[in-house]
Design a protein around this motif. Structure first.
Motif, PDB file in Angstrom:
ATOM      1  N   THR A  49       0.824  -1.215   0.000  1.00 30.91           N
ATOM      2  CA  THR A  49       0.000   0.000   0.000  1.00 30.91           C
ATOM      3  C   THR A  49       0.854   1.259   0.000  1.00 30.91           C
ATOM      4  N   LYS A  50       1.920   1.223   0.761  1.00 33.01           N
ATOM      5  CA  LYS A  50       2.806   2.387   0.878  1.00 33.01           C
ATOM      6  C   LYS A  50       3.265   2.878  -0.489  1.00 33.01           C
ATOM      7  N   TYR A  51       3.594   1.948  -1.362  1.00 34.07           N
ATOM      8  CA  TYR A  51       4.069   2.315  -2.702  1.00 34.07           C
ATOM      9  C   TYR A  51       2.911   2.649  -3.638  1.00 34.07           C
ATOM     10  N   LEU A  52       1.787   2.010  -3.433  1.00 35.34           N
ATOM     11  CA  LEU A  52       0.622   2.297  -4.277  1.00 35.34           C
ATOM     12  C   LEU A  52       0.111   3.713  -4.048  1.00 35.34           C
ATOM     13  N   LEU A  53       0.236   4.190  -2.816  1.00 29.89           N
ATOM     14  CA  LEU A  53      -0.214   5.546  -2.498  1.00 29.89           C
ATOM     15  C   LEU A  53       0.643   6.618  -3.170  1.00 29.89           C
ATOM     16  N   GLU A  54       1.818   6.227  -3.641  1.00 29.23           N
ATOM     17  CA  GLU A  54       2.692   7.181  -4.335  1.00 29.23           C
ATOM     18  C   GLU A  54       2.349   7.318  -5.820  1.00 29.23           C
ATOM     19  N   LEU A  55       1.519   6.415  -6.333  1.00 27.48           N
ATOM     20  CA  LEU A  55       1.201   6.423  -7.758  1.00 27.48           C
ATOM     21  C   LEU A  55       0.266   7.574  -8.134  1.00 27.48           C
ATOM     22  N   PRO A  56       0.391   8.077  -9.362  1.00 26.83           N
ATOM     23  CA  PRO A  56      -0.495   9.145  -9.830  1.00 26.83           C
ATOM     24  C   PRO A  56      -1.861   8.601 -10.244  1.00 26.83           C
ATOM     25  N   VAL A  57      -2.610   8.131  -9.254  1.00 25.06           N
ATOM     26  CA  VAL A  57      -3.921   7.527  -9.497  1.00 25.06           C
ATOM     27  C   VAL A  57      -5.007   8.462  -8.968  1.00 25.06           C
ATOM     28  N   ASN A  58      -6.051   8.675  -9.751  1.00 29.02           N
ATOM     29  CA  ASN A  58      -7.120   9.587  -9.332  1.00 29.02           C
ATOM     30  C   ASN A  58      -7.931   9.041  -8.164  1.00 29.02           C
ATOM     31  N   LYS A  59      -8.145   7.714  -8.172  1.00 28.62           N
ATOM     32  CA  LYS A  59      -8.906   7.107  -7.079  1.00 28.62           C
ATOM     33  C   LYS A  59      -8.254   5.793  -6.679  1.00 28.62           C
ATOM     34  N   PHE A  60      -7.877   5.696  -5.412  1.00 28.22           N
ATOM     35  CA  PHE A  60      -7.281   4.475  -4.875  1.00 28.22           C
ATOM     36  C   PHE A  60      -8.085   4.011  -3.670  1.00 28.22           C
ATOM     37  N   LEU A  61      -8.471   2.729  -3.683  1.00 30.05           N
ATOM     38  CA  LEU A  61      -9.147   2.125  -2.550  1.00 30.05           C
ATOM     39  C   LEU A  61      -8.452   0.813  -2.209  1.00 30.05           C
ATOM     40  N   ALA A  62      -8.500   0.441  -0.944  1.00 31.27           N
ATOM     41  CA  ALA A  62      -7.952  -0.839  -0.500  1.00 31.27           C
ATOM     42  C   ALA A  62      -9.006  -1.516   0.359  1.00 31.27           C
ATOM     43  N   ILE A  63      -9.301  -2.773   0.063  1.00 29.69           N
ATOM     44  CA  ILE A  63     -10.346  -3.498   0.783  1.00 29.69           C
ATOM     45  C   ILE A  63      -9.763  -4.722   1.468  1.00 29.69           C
TER      46      ILE A  63
END
Length: 259
Positions: free
Chosen positions: A46-60
């Protein structure tokens, strides 16, 4: 707050290697407008995914201990974490448009996750996931391989699949008893199979459930229209057929006999 403890009944093996986490993240195609992480656990990926230029990120995550831990660990993204079951939740209520899927998937439901992805295949252009090595090999297996089977055919009908890299059991806590692997699924250009999709699934499952038999004997529960090409295909076994050949067979079914 104490770290989340891995729960055996949830099939959890938490990734602890930062290099592998980065490598998984780098396997995702960009640009990516929306992204869903399944099973974030302790948030190493998650730590690295939060750095991505993504408009919407969710984690379930279905683990009721994981979400509070993640909210506290990543307070700036607290609203991005959802407690829930990917296999049950109405995913199209989370994302209106296309979204990619990524995760170190719980091993006991990894195949079920991909069948759920198939339900939303027109909304999910890409999946990058960690699986048991044996499962990953089966998913990516080509026709003629001993590991080629039902899940290979059903997924490859809609996705191009790449086996990316093998992962040692020692990079997890607790370490699993088997090696793991990361694969990538990219939606292909197929919009329709050209046959009844439920019938296609039934033909594939029936053929592989009788994989030691030729198709002539393995598909006796179906009635087919007379066809010369079909006669040739029926001399083969299920693992020898490609996607198009299964589609052709399903398209020649007149009826499925009552069992």
């Amino acid at each position: 707050m104490e770290p989340v403890r891995a729960k055996k009944h949830l099939g959890q093996h938490f990734l602890k290697d930062e290099n592998i986490a980065r490598k998984i993240t780098d396997s995702l195609s960009l640009p990516c407008d929306a992204l869903l992480e399944i099973g974030p656990g302790t948030g190493v990926l998650t730590k690295y995914l939060l750095e991505l230029p993504v408009n919407k990120f969710l984690a379930i995550d279905v683990d009721r201990d994981a979400v509070p831990y993640l909210k506290k660990t990543f307070p700036e993204a607290a609203d991005n974490f959802i407690e829930g079951d990917f296999l049950r939740i109405q995913v199209d209520q989370l994302f209106e448009g296309p979204f990619s899927v990524i995760g170190n998937f719980p091993y006991n439901i990894s195949s079920q996750i991909l069948f759920r992805v198939l339900d939303y295949r027109n909304q999910i252009p890409e999946v990058v996931g960690m699986f048991q090595k044996e499962v990953a090999e089966r998913i990516a297996a080509p026709p003629g391989s001993k590991t080629y089977g039902i899940i290979s055919v059903l997924l490859q009908a809609w996705y191009d699949i790449e086996y990316l890299f093998t992962v040692s059991e020692h990079v997890f806590h607790p370490p699993p008893k088997v090696k793991s692997a990361v694969i990538r699924l990219r939606r292909n250009q197929v919009n329709a199979l050209g046959c009844d999709e439920k019938l296609f699934v039934n033909v594939v499952k029936t053929a592989f459930n009788q994989r030691r038999k030729t198709l002539k004997n393995g598909l006796k529960s179906f009635k087919f229209a007379p066809d010369e090409r079909l006669d040739q295909l029926f001399t083969k076994r299920a693992e020898q057929l490609g996607i198009e050949e299964f589609i052709y067979i399903a398209g020649r079914v007149i009826q499925q006999k009552a069992s």
